[in-house]
Motif scaffolding. Structure first.
Motif, PDB file in Angstrom:
ATOM      1  N   ASP A  67       0.839  -1.193   0.000  1.00 35.85           N
ATOM      2  CA  ASP A  67       0.000   0.000   0.000  1.00 35.85           C
ATOM      3  C   ASP A  67       0.879   1.249   0.000  1.00 35.85           C
ATOM      4  O   ASP A  67       1.849   1.349   0.764  1.00 35.85           O
ATOM      5  CB  ASP A  67      -0.908   0.004   1.223  1.00 35.85           C
ATOM      6  N   ASN A 124      -8.042  -2.903   0.425  1.00 38.25           N
ATOM      7  CA  ASN A 124      -9.203  -2.467  -0.351  1.00 38.25           C
ATOM      8  C   ASN A 124      -9.696  -1.117   0.176  1.00 38.25           C
ATOM      9  O   ASN A 124      -9.109  -0.541   1.098  1.00 38.25           O
ATOM     10  CB  ASN A 124     -10.303  -3.526  -0.328  1.00 38.25           C
ATOM     11  N   GLN A 125     -10.781  -0.621  -0.403  1.00 34.38           N
ATOM     12  CA  GLN A 125     -11.232   0.724  -0.046  1.00 34.38           C
ATOM     13  C   GLN A 125     -11.604   0.843   1.424  1.00 34.38           C
ATOM     14  O   GLN A 125     -11.408   1.890   2.038  1.00 34.38           O
ATOM     15  CB  GLN A 125     -12.417   1.121  -0.927  1.00 34.38           C
ATOM     16  N   ARG A 136      -9.517  -5.240   4.636  1.00 32.76           N
ATOM     17  CA  ARG A 136      -9.052  -6.463   3.996  1.00 32.76           C
ATOM     18  C   ARG A 136      -8.027  -6.112   2.922  1.00 32.76           C
ATOM     19  O   ARG A 136      -7.993  -5.002   2.411  1.00 32.76           O
ATOM     20  CB  ARG A 136     -10.222  -7.235   3.360  1.00 32.76           C
ATOM     21  N   ALA A 166      -6.488  -6.141  -0.782  1.00 23.75           N
ATOM     22  CA  ALA A 166      -7.142  -5.994  -2.074  1.00 23.75           C
ATOM     23  C   ALA A 166      -6.922  -7.232  -2.935  1.00 23.75           C
ATOM     24  O   ALA A 166      -5.926  -7.947  -2.796  1.00 23.75           O
ATOM     25  CB  ALA A 166      -6.604  -4.758  -2.792  1.00 23.75           C
ATOM     26  N   GLU A 167      -7.865  -7.478  -3.843  1.00 23.41           N
ATOM     27  CA  GLU A 167      -7.769  -8.612  -4.760  1.00 23.41           C
ATOM     28  C   GLU A 167      -6.565  -8.461  -5.682  1.00 23.41           C
ATOM     29  O   GLU A 167      -6.168  -7.351  -6.058  1.00 23.41           O
ATOM     30  CB  GLU A 167      -9.042  -8.702  -5.615  1.00 23.41           C
ATOM     31  N   THR A 185      -6.808 -13.709  -0.701  1.00 21.77           N
ATOM     32  CA  THR A 185      -7.325 -12.391  -1.082  1.00 21.77           C
ATOM     33  C   THR A 185      -8.363 -11.850  -0.106  1.00 21.77           C
ATOM     34  O   THR A 185      -8.906 -10.785  -0.328  1.00 21.77           O
ATOM     35  CB  THR A 185      -7.967 -12.459  -2.480  1.00 21.77           C
ATOM     36  N   GLU A 186      -8.650 -12.585   0.968  1.00 23.70           N
ATOM     37  CA  GLU A 186      -9.704 -12.139   1.871  1.00 23.70           C
ATOM     38  C   GLU A 186      -9.240 -11.978   3.313  1.00 23.70           C
ATOM     39  O   GLU A 186     -10.049 -11.803   4.204  1.00 23.70           O
ATOM     40  CB  GLU A 186     -10.874 -13.142   1.829  1.00 23.70           C
TER      41      GLU A 186
END
Length: 761
Positions: free
Chosen positions: A276, A307-308, A312, A314-315, A710-711
């Motif tokens: 990130d 993610n946004q 979590r 991000a994919e 991814t989760e």
């Protein structure tokens, strides 16, 4: 005689009366000799680097250091900005142009920061595997398509039908040879079979010819050569009274790799994790570099791209591997040695490389029985196929999928710890065992464990030319033993009594840490019978014993020693503290004054390494195998905590720093007040003094998850355990640079076995 007369007549007709005193010669080479790579651009960069090495007069022994010299260039951002001789463009510009010209790839600008293997992907978001002939879903080499590699069928990779050969007609100018300019005539002595012959385009629908007249002979001409065929080729030109002739016969060498994480390339994904740019996480342990006199607790450390919601990951931002379940990488010493062998000599050969090496493998669970894998696949029937023994994978490939299943007669003794553990598991049930050991849900892949290995069997359609083996380390707990050196419960600052030791135990359990006594017991008790099982399979099942030109067949098995990972110099390790380890408060190295009875020290880990390698050498000698250990001492000054300033690439000046980058309200930093954003400034494959992955390296490079790739939630009840666990994606393993130095020894040993005067035996 009739063929010779026909050739002579056709040449005389072509020459007419304009013959002049010029000398011709024909040279040829295979266009795509390392067939695992689907696209020419991915191989071309190795050819460029090889040409640069050969032109470098400062390298006194090019052959002995070939792979490490290739690595020094290919993963140097500075080298990519150089211009090759005679070019107005840099290597990176040439590479981008070559990729853009391929109709089967979406153009991606190459970022040397990410390493050369990151470009094996076809388009953004693709895994690098897309540029190879390995299928990570089916776990086979079937179904590959490669225009330039002449691979166009389900079994064409392992069982090639054709090779593309580039032909050059040259004329002598003084003592030098140079491309012939002007018209020339090329002719095959006998008509080739349909679909084979001379062409001017590498890819296209141009019909193959027996006779080809080239208007400009300085431009490349190609031969689509049938696998196993031999061609007599002649070249004639008006400037030369005597035609040139050459015999073209491509030899395809099958090289197979099996083994553990040191064979698979653990710690070196082809595509690093995406970090990130803005967000970070706590805790930060403090800057520990010896040149920094103050600590700065409370700073945050990098995290995988979120993610946004920020809750979590991000994919499609995870690290990408050639095979994620095994953490198999093109950076492995086995793959790099095979690639270098493909470029050896005159390139009158090609290499078909088949690897089933898998991180975590032992002779027992991994090579002969199913094993749990580094990352879990989906819990489906297909996922069960992921866990087949490596020998079964090799049999599957070399029989073209035409196999049966039967018990292998040899096995390990009843006293082997693997047998004892399996018997206990069978008595108590598989499900509790999986939960306790954090194994993937599909393990053991739907196969009931039996004492005799249940292996695939079938008729091989081609023999193995060379077998690379790296095994034995996990059998005795090599990497976990070294890992225990850096898990220091004595320096942790946790205010609740008892919590510290429990946390350390949890981490050590995840790393499978053991003590010296257990490691030495395993060397003395387990290795001989386990390697006897492996030797039996090599002799009878893998059929390596086929004689070739009087070479002792057993020497075609190349067993690799384990490097010395703990030492910084001949006398020092890290001097205590958490240098390279400040991703979590669970990680630290004890200073000599803090060592307690029973602790695993660097000296103890080094002693176990020497004992393990001594045992492996004796096993190799007894079996007649080739043993490679020249890299062991080379690693000594380049261990876990080594730092220096002489080898770091100018484009990556912070590569030597052991501490993690950190973020406060003023932004990202790494060293004092130096601005450093890990999402853009981290060079995972830059040259550096250490050839061993630290826990910090692994955190930034792989950000490891065993499940829920991814989760995964970024939180967790214990941040120290969370960050330490995320750092388990390959620490205490060689960097790509380290693997290249191991590959140097494999390559030079293999050349002695496979080649004579630059030609395959």
């Amino acid at each position: 005689m009739r063929i010779a007369l026909l050739v002579a007549f056709s040449i005389a007709s072509f020459l007419g009366s304009a013959a002049q005193a010029a000398e011709l010669r024909l040279t040829w080479s295979v266009v795509q000799p390392f067939r695992l790579l689907r696209f020419e651009s991915d191989q071309k960069i190795h050819e460029w680097a090889l040409a640069d090495i050969m032109a470098d007069a400062t390298i006194t022994d090019k052959d002995a250091n070939l792979v490490s010299e290739l690595e020094k260039r290919l993963n140097s951002p500075s080298w990519w900005q150089k211009k090759p001789p005679g070019s107005t463009k840099t290597y990176v510009q040439l590479f981008d142009e070559l990729r853009a010209a391929d109709p089967n790839r979406t153009p991606i600008r190459f970022d040397p920061r990410l390493g050369w293997a990151s470009m094996l992907r076809n388009e953004p978001g693709n895994a690098p595997i897309k540029g190879t002939c390995w299928d990570a879903v089916s776990k086979t080499y079937r179904g590959c398509r490669s225009d330039i590699g002449q691979i166009n069928g389900d079994d064409d990779y392992v069982f090639p039908k054709r090779h593309l050969v580039q032909i050059a007609v040259e004329t002598k100018n003084g003592t030098d040879w140079q491309p012939l300019t002007g018209q020339c005539r090329l002719e095959l002595a006998t008509p080739p079979n349909a679909g084979f012959g001379l062409v001017t385009e590498k890819i296209g629908i141009e019909p193959e010819k027996r006779v080809l007249v080239a208007e400009d002979c300085s431009k490349p001409v190609f031969l689509r050569a049938e696998y196993g065929a031999s061609y007599e080729l002649s070249a004639a030109a008006s400037a030369a009274p005597t035609p040139a002739a050459a015999t073209i016969a491509v030899r395809d060498l099958l090289i197979v790799g099996i083994g553990d994480s040191f064979g698979s390339g653990e710690g070196n994904p082809e595509l690093p994790v995406t970090l990130d740019r803005e967000r970070a996480r706590s805790p930060y342990v403090g800057i520990s570099d010896t040149t920094i006199t103050t600590t700065r607790p409370g700073l945050n450390i990098p995290t995988r791209k979120l993610n946004q919601s920020g809750q979590r990951v991000a994919e499609d931002t995870q690290a990408r591997w050639l095979d994620p379940q095994c953490h198999r990488s093109i950076y492995s010493a086995q793959a790099r040695a095979a690639l270098a062998l493909a470029l050896h000599g005159q390139r009158h050969h090609a290499v078909t490389f088949v690897s089933y090496a898998c991180s975590g493998a032992e002779v027992t669970d991994g090579v002969f029985w199913p094993q749990d894998h580094r990352e879990c696949g989906p819990n489906t029937a297909l996922a069960n196929r992921f866990f087949q023994p490596q020998i079964s994978g090799v049999v599957d490939s070399l029989t073209g999928g035409q196999f049966g299943l039967s018990a292998f007669a040899a096995t390990v003794p009843q006293s082997d710890r693997f047998v004892r553990e399996i018997q206990m598991v069978q008595a108590s049930g598989w499900a509790p065992y999986r939960d306790k050991k954090k194994l993937c849900p599909t393990w053991p892949g739907g196969n009931a464990f039996k004492r005799s290995p249940q292996l695939k069997t079938g008729q091989f359609r081609r023999p193995i030319d060379l077998l690379f083996v790296s095994i034995g380390g996990n059998d005795i707990g090599f990497a976990p033993l070294v890992s225990k050196v850096v898990v220091n419960s004595g320096l942790l600052n946790v205010p609740i009594p008892g919590v510290t030791e429990l946390a350390v135990q949890a981490f050590q359990s995840a790393a499978n840490a053991i003590d010296r006594q257990e490691a030495e017991r395993r060397i003395d008790r387990d290795l001989d019978p386990r390697f006897a099982l492996l030797s039996s399979a090599i002799q009878s099942k893998l059929e390596i014993e086929t004689e070739r030109s009087g070479i002792a067949p057993a020497s075609r098995v190349i067993l690799t020693a384990y490097p010395r990972l703990a030492n910084k110099t001949a006398t020092d390790f890290c001097g205590g503290g958490n240098r390279g380890l400040n991703v979590s408060t669970l990680l630290s190295v004890k200073a000599q004054s803090e060592v307690r009875p029973g602790d695993v020290t660097p000296a103890i880990a080094d002693a176990v390494t020497r004992k393990l390698n001594g045992k492996l050498r004796s096993i190799a000698t007894a079996n007649g195998w080739t043993f490679v250990d020249g890299h062991v001492e080379k690693f000594k000054p380049h261990g876990f905590c080594a730092t220096g300033s002489s080898v770091s690439d100018a484009a990556a000046p912070t590569a030597e720093i052991l501490d993690l980058p950190n973020r406060d309200n003023a932004g990202w930093k790494r060293f004092g007040t130096t601005a450093y954003n890990p999402a853009t400034d981290f060079y995972p494959y830059a040259m550096r003094e250490r050839w061993v992955r630290t826990f910090n390296d692994s955190y930034l490079l792989a950000f490891y998850f065993k499940t829920k790739i991814t989760e995964e939630l970024i939180g967790g009840a214990n941040g120290r355990v969370y960050t330490a666990s995320r750092a388990l994606g390959g620490p205490i393993h060689p960097t790509a640079e380290g693997h290249a130095h191991i590959a140097d020894g494999i390559y030079t040993s293999a050349v002695k076995v496979l080649f004579e005067n630059g030609e395959p035996r």
